[in-house]
Design an enzyme around this catalytic site. Structure first.
Site, PDB file in Angstrom:
ATOM      1  N   GLU A 178       2.248  10.802   5.368  1.00  0.00           N
ATOM      2  CA  GLU A 178       1.910  10.149   6.635  1.00  0.00           C
ATOM      3  C   GLU A 178       2.875  10.471   7.780  1.00  0.00           C
ATOM      4  O   GLU A 178       3.559   9.582   8.295  1.00  0.00           O
ATOM      5  CB  GLU A 178       1.838   8.630   6.449  1.00  0.00           C
ATOM      6  CG  GLU A 178       0.807   8.187   5.434  1.00  0.00           C
ATOM      7  CD  GLU A 178       0.588   6.670   5.442  1.00  0.00           C
ATOM      8  OE1 GLU A 178       1.352   5.961   6.114  1.00  0.00           O
ATOM      9  OE2 GLU A 178      -0.358   6.207   4.799  1.00  0.00           O
TER      10      GLU A 178
ATOM     11  N   GLU B 121      -3.823   7.235  -1.304  1.00  0.00           N
ATOM     12  CA  GLU B 121      -3.524   5.804  -1.224  1.00  0.00           C
ATOM     13  C   GLU B 121      -4.762   5.081  -0.740  1.00  0.00           C
ATOM     14  O   GLU B 121      -5.477   5.578   0.136  1.00  0.00           O
ATOM     15  CB  GLU B 121      -2.399   5.492  -0.213  1.00  0.00           C
ATOM     16  CG  GLU B 121      -1.024   5.889  -0.659  1.00  0.00           C
ATOM     17  CD  GLU B 121       0.054   5.570   0.386  1.00  0.00           C
ATOM     18  OE1 GLU B 121      -0.117   4.614   1.188  1.00  0.00           O
ATOM     19  OE2 GLU B 121       1.059   6.287   0.395  1.00  0.00           O
TER      20      GLU B 121
HETATM   21  C1  BGC Z   1       2.374   4.025   3.217  1.00  0.00           C
HETATM   22  C2  BGC Z   1       2.948   3.099   2.173  1.00  0.00           C
HETATM   23  C3  BGC Z   1       2.719   1.661   2.597  1.00  0.00           C
HETATM   24  C4  BGC Z   1       1.219   1.426   2.666  1.00  0.00           C
HETATM   25  C5  BGC Z   1       0.817   0.027   3.052  1.00  0.00           C
HETATM   26  C6  BGC Z   1       1.074   3.567   3.813  1.00  0.00           C
HETATM   27  O1  BGC Z   1       1.190   3.600   5.208  1.00  0.00           O
HETATM   28  O2  BGC Z   1       2.328   5.338   2.746  1.00  0.00           O
HETATM   29  O3  BGC Z   1       4.299   3.396   1.993  1.00  0.00           O
HETATM   30  O4  BGC Z   1       3.338   0.740   1.759  1.00  0.00           O
HETATM   31  O5  BGC Z   1       0.638   2.299   3.593  1.00  0.00           O
HETATM   32  O6  BGC Z   1       1.257  -0.293   4.321  1.00  0.00           O
END
Ligand code: BGC
Length: 451
Positions: free
Chosen positions: A167, A352
């Site tokens: 990111e 993610e």
């Molecule tokens: C990030 C994580 C973060 C998650 C939730 C993403 O932006 O890669 O490190 O914990 O979102 O906010």
């Protein structure tokens, strides 16, 4: 008509974490401090004064955590390497103990039949490099490629999936433009410079990998589809700016070799003029793109929203998570199809996806009912399947996160885990969402066809 859900047998089903958020012991065994170590130990930067000193103690409990992944049936794990564990000053001398830790982690995963995906940079820049200007210093491309090479040489035999950056948009927006994340700057002139140097570093590491590595390397970006609040010109132009800033600022240079036009308008006099050769370095052939998807935005024109002049509109009937993000599974389908169409159908992973909700205390029988996260998971897995049906070359999914963990400037106040962590005792308890995830994995998703 919706089709029956069934994922391919070789689909990766994993969970994701990052070093600073779960490991704890950030200075153990010769590691150097990162900017997050500093940020946490500066008053008023992180909610409740929380820090990463212990976090989930994964640095010492990783075997237990891997056993738990195995029990849940996960076949992949995405984690990040802490640059300052491997190179305490960011450059120069290697800290053998730091590298050994990641080697043990990888070996234990492989012994359990779990495929590692390694992210080289998930926000914890060595503090010593920040002292030299961090992401604003053009030398960082070389520093990053050198660090990456040390890691490739040790682990590429066993790690087959690499991601350079996690990111980069959040690094620049949170770290250099709005200042809520480390290193906490708030400077319109710095943000585009940091973005550009992040991408040069990405390009340099991919180039180094082609000489060193034999497997696959890509990058991880966070994408949020932007939908215009109205058909009016002002809202549509605002939506295009928001989309360029968040979704195209990084992917266009890395995959198409050019910046989106809107950025010059957004940054105005702060928009730099870069040497043409930089874009050649930035645009390296990639083996995959990792997408972190959490939410969408409905966007409208807002004169006062700095510097985009675009703002999100709250949706009346929607569910919002504890971090204020709208739950919108269709956005996951839409963004996957958008990437497929715009960037020539690259191999994709959802690196993610997840949600922070308030979880009730552990029940007597050790069950944690997290119905909102269960619903989120169900719907997003189905949305991802719809994108595969529409032709997206999607190869795996990583739930964020395996464990409740250190949620950056929110400290421990936001819980994203499918496994609950009691931060007093470090006890892990799978939530119902973890149990559902197990069933989804075991059935290749077919259980989602049942009502
Ligand atoms: C990030 C994580 C973060 C998650 C939730 C993403 O932006 O890669 O490190 O914990 O979102 O906010």
């Amino acid at each position: 008509m919706s089709t029956r859900i069934k994922f391919p047998a070789n689909f990766l089903w994993g969970s994701a974490t990052s070093a600073f958020q779960v490991e704890g012991s950030p200075l153990a065994d010769g590691a150097g401090p990162s900017i997050w170590q500093r940020f946490c130990h500066t008053p008023n930067m992180v909610r409740d004064g929380d820090n990463g000193d212990v976090a989930c103690d994964h640095y010492r409990r990783y075997r237990e955590d891997i056993a738990l992944m195995r029990e849940l049936g996960l076949n992949a794990y995405r984690f990040s390497i802490s640059w300052s564990r491997v190179l305490p000053s960011g450059r120069g001398t290697v800290n053998a103990a730091g590298l050994d830790f990641y080697e043990r982690l990888v070996d234990t995963l492989l012994q359990h039949g779990i495929e590692p995906m390694v992210t080289l940079f998930h926000w914890d820049l060595p503090a010593a490099l920040d002292d030299r200007g961090g992401w604003l210093n053009p030398d960082i491309a070389g520093w990053f490629a050198d660090y990456a090479t040390v890691v490739f040489r040790r682990l590429d035999g066993r790690v087959k999936l690499w991601a350079t950056l996690n990111e980069p948009w959040v690094v620049t927006d949170g770290g250099y433009l709005h200042g809520a994340l480390a290193p906490g700057h708030r400077n319109r002139f710095e943000a585009p410079i940091a973005a550009h140097q992040l991408m040069r570093a990405h390009g340099a590491a991919v180039k180094a990998y082609r000489g060193e590595g034999k497997h696959r390397i890509g990058v991880v970006v966070n994408l949020e589809p932007k939908y215009a609040a109205s058909e009016g010109d002002a809202d549509r132009a605002a939506t295009a700016r928001a989309d360029a800033y968040m979704n195209r600022q990084f992917l266009d240079p890395m995959l198409l070799g050019k910046y989106p036009e809107e950025l010059a308008e957004i940054f105005g006099e702060a928009w730099p003029c870069w040497p043409a050769g930089d874009l050649e370095l930035i645009k390296q052939p990639l083996d995959f793109v990792g997408i972190n998807y959490y939410t969408r935005n409905v966007t409208r024109f807002d004169r006062d929203a700095w510097p985009l002049r675009a703002a999100p509109v709250r949706q009346k009937r929607a569910t919002y998570t504890e971090t204020g993000w709208e739950v919108f599974p269709q956005g996951l389908t839409d963004i996957l199809i958008w990437v497929k169409q715009r960037y020539g159908n690259p191999p994709l992973y959802i690196t993610e996806n997840g949600a922070a909700f308030f979880d009730p205390p552990t029940a007597q029988d050790d069950r944690i009912d997290d119905p909102l996260r269960v619903d989120y998971l169900r719907k997003h897995v189905a949305a991802m399947h719809a994108a595969i049906e529409a032709g997206a070359d999607l190869r795996g999914y990583f739930a964020w996160s395996l464990l409740d963990n250190f949620e950056w400037s929110h400290g421990y106040s936001k819980r994203f885990g499918i496994v609950h962590v009691d931060f007093e005792t470090q006890k892990r308890t799978p939530k119902n969402s973890a149990r559902l995830y197990s069933k989804i994995i075991a059935s290749h998703g077919t259980m989602l066809n049942e009502p």
